[in-house]
Design an enzyme around this catalytic site. Sequence first.
Site, PDB file in Angstrom:
ATOM      1  NE  ARG A  15      15.278   3.176   4.138  1.00  0.00           N
ATOM      2  CZ  ARG A  15      16.058   2.115   3.930  1.00  0.00           C
ATOM      3  NH1 ARG A  15      17.013   2.164   3.008  1.00  0.00           N
ATOM      4  NH2 ARG A  15      15.876   1.013   4.635  1.00  0.00           N
ATOM      5  CD  GLN A  72       8.681  -5.213  17.077  1.00  0.00           C
ATOM      6  OE1 GLN A  72       8.411  -5.139  15.885  1.00  0.00           O
ATOM      7  NE2 GLN A  72       9.915  -5.413  17.522  1.00  0.00           N
ATOM      8  N   GLY A  77      13.848  -4.358  17.073  1.00  0.00           N
ATOM      9  CA  GLY A  77      14.622  -5.313  16.306  1.00  0.00           C
ATOM     10  C   GLY A  77      13.841  -6.562  15.940  1.00  0.00           C
ATOM     11  CE  LYS A 350     -23.881   2.246 -10.003  1.00  0.00           C
ATOM     12  NZ  LYS A 350     -25.062   1.632  -9.347  1.00  0.00           N
ATOM     13  CE1 TYR A 365     -25.849   4.805 -16.275  1.00  0.00           C
ATOM     14  CE2 TYR A 365     -28.175   5.381 -16.100  1.00  0.00           C
ATOM     15  CZ  TYR A 365     -27.005   4.897 -15.531  1.00  0.00           C
ATOM     16  OH  TYR A 365     -27.007   4.474 -14.228  1.00  0.00           O
TER      17      TYR A 365
END
Length: 460
Positions: A15, A72, A77, A350, A365
């Site tokens: 879903r 699993q 279940g 940076k 920069y």
Amino acid sequence: MQRFVIVLAAGKGTRMKSTLPKVLHKVGGKPMVQLVVDTVKNAGVDKTVTVVGNGADQVKETLGDSSEFAVQTQQLGTGHAIQMAAPLLASEQGVTLIASGDAPMFTTTTYEDLFSYHEQSNNAVTVLTAKAPDPTGYGRIIRDEQGNVLRIVEQKDANDDEKKVDEINTGVYVFDNQLLFESLQHVTNDNAQGEYYLPDTLEILREAGQTVGAFQISDFGESMGVNDRVALAKANQIMRQRTNEAHMRAGVTLIDPTNTYIDVDVQIGADTVIEPNVYLKGQTKIGSHVVLTAGTTIVDSIVADGAQIDASHLEKAEVREAATVGPFAHLRPAAFLDREAHAGNFVEVKKATLGVRSKMGHLSYLGDATIGADVNIGAGTVFVNYDGMNKWHSNVGDRAFIGSGSKIISPVDIADEAFIAAGSIITDNVPEHAMGIARARQTVKADFWQRTPLFKKFNK
């Protein structure tokens, strides 16, 4: 007494309509299954086993060393899923919590209270229950006239009277570990879905003379499972409210909590003020007396006491005490602003250090560079660090002055108290107290106006 947990995380989650396994969708900034594992760990669990199936490798990579794993391969279940954990847990003495990887809203306090209640009551199993305003879709808790738990009936298998029951199974249990795996041997798939239901163990244990108990929580919202995008949005809304309220009670001012987005692991000091539309993500740590203005996003970063971030974006960066950033600055990974430094509007940093009280105010920069203390970097300065193949590093000493419009072609060293003339393109080192200037000498051509098309345009 040892405590174990089995987290069920094998389902496909059709879903959600996603290629990402359902349990890896995020609530509060963390994958749901990681949130569950972290929460139960805080409740004092000694060993965690996560049952994986759909997207097993992705789930394992996400959880890493925080869990052991059972696989699993067929989803038959919840009872069948628990049996997959038998090689890791069946021989252990203690109690085992069963939790769902798509139910991330339970708190550590709820898990602690459930463990304590179970251990004190000597139940074979204790199921966590809640009163649901609308129980449709949930397993119902069926009790006898004395209030003892008889069984849990799934929605698909419930008769009309059972569907009227509003006490629901939250999907969380604590079992005596040995009795859990013994009772699972007797579970069958004789039901509408042809699956092996874990809740069937309750009736098996009761018929064997064991005590089956229930612990009811007051907040039904904790039991919310996430099966589709609508529920995911609702879970995030609830978690956001819970997180924001906790910060406000700890002394943080949120101007508009409804429009403030803080991940569950974020830390914030007292007397910090956060304006609307701020996003704090990941492992971010914010100090005390910080101001974060509207439009700021901070990811996995550190902001120290007294700093101000103005409508800017930080990722894996560090801003020290009383430093200021923005507006509209971008601090990228490994950016470091020392005490009272300033990175102003449209500045990008940076893998670089801006030293104590150094200023980089406008349109610049700074990459792969170390800037000393009390340096002024003028508008439009670019540290040119990439030659197409490699990144290069430059250094600027204390009290240096970089004029506007300069280009620093790395690698160069600009020494203490050196000057760079505005508009220069610097390719060589500049020694202490010297000035570097690298630009063409100005030429003035007289009466040039008359030779231009503009002269004809304005003198018709």
